[in-house]
Design a protein around this motif. Sequence first.
Motif, PDB file in Angstrom:
ATOM      1  N   ILE A  39       0.850  -1.191   0.000  1.00 49.38           N
ATOM      2  CA  ILE A  39       0.000   0.000   0.000  1.00 49.38           C
ATOM      3  C   ILE A  39       0.884   1.239   0.000  1.00 49.38           C
ATOM      4  O   ILE A  39       2.045   1.196   0.404  1.00 49.38           O
ATOM      5  N   ILE A  40       0.301   2.348  -0.456  1.00 51.37           N
ATOM      6  CA  ILE A  40       0.986   3.640  -0.481  1.00 51.37           C
ATOM      7  C   ILE A  40       0.151   4.620   0.331  1.00 51.37           C
ATOM      8  O   ILE A  40      -0.985   4.926  -0.048  1.00 51.37           O
ATOM      9  N   ILE A  41       0.702   5.074   1.448  1.00 47.38           N
ATOM     10  CA  ILE A  41       0.006   6.094   2.247  1.00 47.38           C
ATOM     11  C   ILE A  41       0.231   7.429   1.552  1.00 47.38           C
ATOM     12  O   ILE A  41       1.362   7.846   1.332  1.00 47.38           O
ATOM     13  N   ASP A  42      -0.870   8.098   1.182  1.00 47.89           N
ATOM     14  CA  ASP A  42      -0.726   9.312   0.379  1.00 47.89           C
ATOM     15  C   ASP A  42      -1.219  10.599   1.041  1.00 47.89           C
ATOM     16  O   ASP A  42      -0.908  11.690   0.570  1.00 47.89           O
ATOM     17  N   ARG A  56       1.149  -5.477   9.377  1.00 47.99           N
ATOM     18  CA  ARG A  56       1.859  -6.604  10.001  1.00 47.99           C
ATOM     19  C   ARG A  56       1.020  -7.875   9.967  1.00 47.99           C
ATOM     20  O   ARG A  56       1.502  -8.952   9.643  1.00 47.99           O
ATOM     21  N   GLU A  57      -0.248  -7.749  10.305  1.00 49.34           N
ATOM     22  CA  GLU A  57      -1.146  -8.913  10.335  1.00 49.34           C
ATOM     23  C   GLU A  57      -1.310  -9.546   8.958  1.00 49.34           C
ATOM     24  O   GLU A  57      -1.405 -10.763   8.843  1.00 49.34           O
ATOM     25  N   ASP A  58      -1.359  -8.717   7.920  1.00 50.18           N
ATOM     26  CA  ASP A  58      -1.621  -9.214   6.567  1.00 50.18           C
ATOM     27  C   ASP A  58      -0.379  -9.269   5.687  1.00 50.18           C
ATOM     28  O   ASP A  58      -0.494  -9.413   4.471  1.00 50.18           O
ATOM     29  N   ASN A  59       0.805  -9.113   6.293  1.00 46.82           N
ATOM     30  CA  ASN A  59       2.071  -9.181   5.559  1.00 46.82           C
ATOM     31  C   ASN A  59       2.117  -8.196   4.381  1.00 46.82           C
ATOM     32  O   ASN A  59       2.423  -8.550   3.248  1.00 46.82           O
ATOM     33  N   ILE A  60       1.803  -6.943   4.685  1.00 49.92           N
ATOM     34  CA  ILE A  60       1.759  -5.873   3.685  1.00 49.92           C
ATOM     35  C   ILE A  60       2.923  -4.914   3.942  1.00 49.92           C
ATOM     36  O   ILE A  60       3.248  -4.609   5.091  1.00 49.92           O
ATOM     37  N   ALA A 101       3.470  10.711   7.248  1.00 49.75           N
ATOM     38  CA  ALA A 101       3.786   9.289   7.419  1.00 49.75           C
ATOM     39  C   ALA A 101       5.276   9.039   7.169  1.00 49.75           C
ATOM     40  O   ALA A 101       5.919   8.286   7.902  1.00 49.75           O
ATOM     41  N   ASN A 102       5.829   9.688   6.164  1.00 49.17           N
ATOM     42  CA  ASN A 102       7.245   9.520   5.838  1.00 49.17           C
ATOM     43  C   ASN A 102       8.119   9.953   7.026  1.00 49.17           C
ATOM     44  O   ASN A 102       9.059   9.260   7.410  1.00 49.17           O
ATOM     45  N   GLN A 120       9.560   0.286  11.186  1.00 43.09           N
ATOM     46  CA  GLN A 120      10.220   0.195   9.890  1.00 43.09           C
ATOM     47  C   GLN A 120      10.190  -1.207   9.289  1.00 43.09           C
ATOM     48  O   GLN A 120      10.538  -1.390   8.132  1.00 43.09           O
ATOM     49  N   ASP A 121       9.735  -2.198  10.055  1.00 47.11           N
ATOM     50  CA  ASP A 121       9.637  -3.558   9.520  1.00 47.11           C
ATOM     51  C   ASP A 121       8.599  -3.669   8.404  1.00 47.11           C
ATOM     52  O   ASP A 121       8.685  -4.572   7.580  1.00 47.11           O
ATOM     53  N   VAL A 122       7.635  -2.748   8.352  1.00 48.31           N
ATOM     54  CA  VAL A 122       6.621  -2.793   7.288  1.00 48.31           C
ATOM     55  C   VAL A 122       6.949  -1.835   6.137  1.00 48.31           C
ATOM     56  O   VAL A 122       6.192  -1.740   5.179  1.00 48.31           O
ATOM     57  N   LEU A 123       8.066  -1.160   6.228  1.00 48.30           N
ATOM     58  CA  LEU A 123       8.481  -0.208   5.203  1.00 48.30           C
ATOM     59  C   LEU A 123       8.987  -0.957   3.966  1.00 48.30           C
ATOM     60  O   LEU A 123       9.773  -1.881   4.083  1.00 48.30           O
ATOM     61  N   LYS A 124       8.499  -0.568   2.810  1.00 49.77           N
ATOM     62  CA  LYS A 124       8.957  -1.165   1.550  1.00 49.77           C
ATOM     63  C   LYS A 124      10.379  -0.678   1.282  1.00 49.77           C
ATOM     64  O   LYS A 124      10.638   0.509   1.263  1.00 49.77           O
ATOM     65  N   SER A 125      11.294  -1.637   1.116  1.00 49.32           N
ATOM     66  CA  SER A 125      12.688  -1.252   0.904  1.00 49.32           C
ATOM     67  C   SER A 125      13.002  -1.062  -0.573  1.00 49.32           C
ATOM     68  O   SER A 125      12.291  -1.421  -1.436  1.00 49.32           O
TER      69      SER A 125
END
Length: 94
Positions: A36-39, A65-69, A78-79, A89-94
């Motif tokens: 997802i992209i928080i905008d 975290r629950e849905d592995n997103i 948000a940034n 940061q574990d859910v941050l897209k690298s």
Amino acid sequence: MDIEIKKRESKGFAIAREGETKAGVMTFSISGPELIIIDHTEVEKAYKGKSVGKQLLMAIVEWAREDNIKIIPLCPFANTMFKKMEDIQDVLKS
């Protein structure tokens, strides 16, 4: 503060309410089953300085975290929060 996450096709949002009053909203785009992209984040004037934005973000992080997103935070708020808070940061897209 009650926070609810709603998803519709390629868009979604988390909304914070106190009783019947909307306190804030954080919107996101769904870019696939695992991204997802928080905008955008918007907090009502009466709720500024009461951590509503952070509560919205944390609700989205918990769901991710629950849905592995993974999350891409394009929204400036948000940034900034992702940069400040190492524990999400574990859910941050690298």
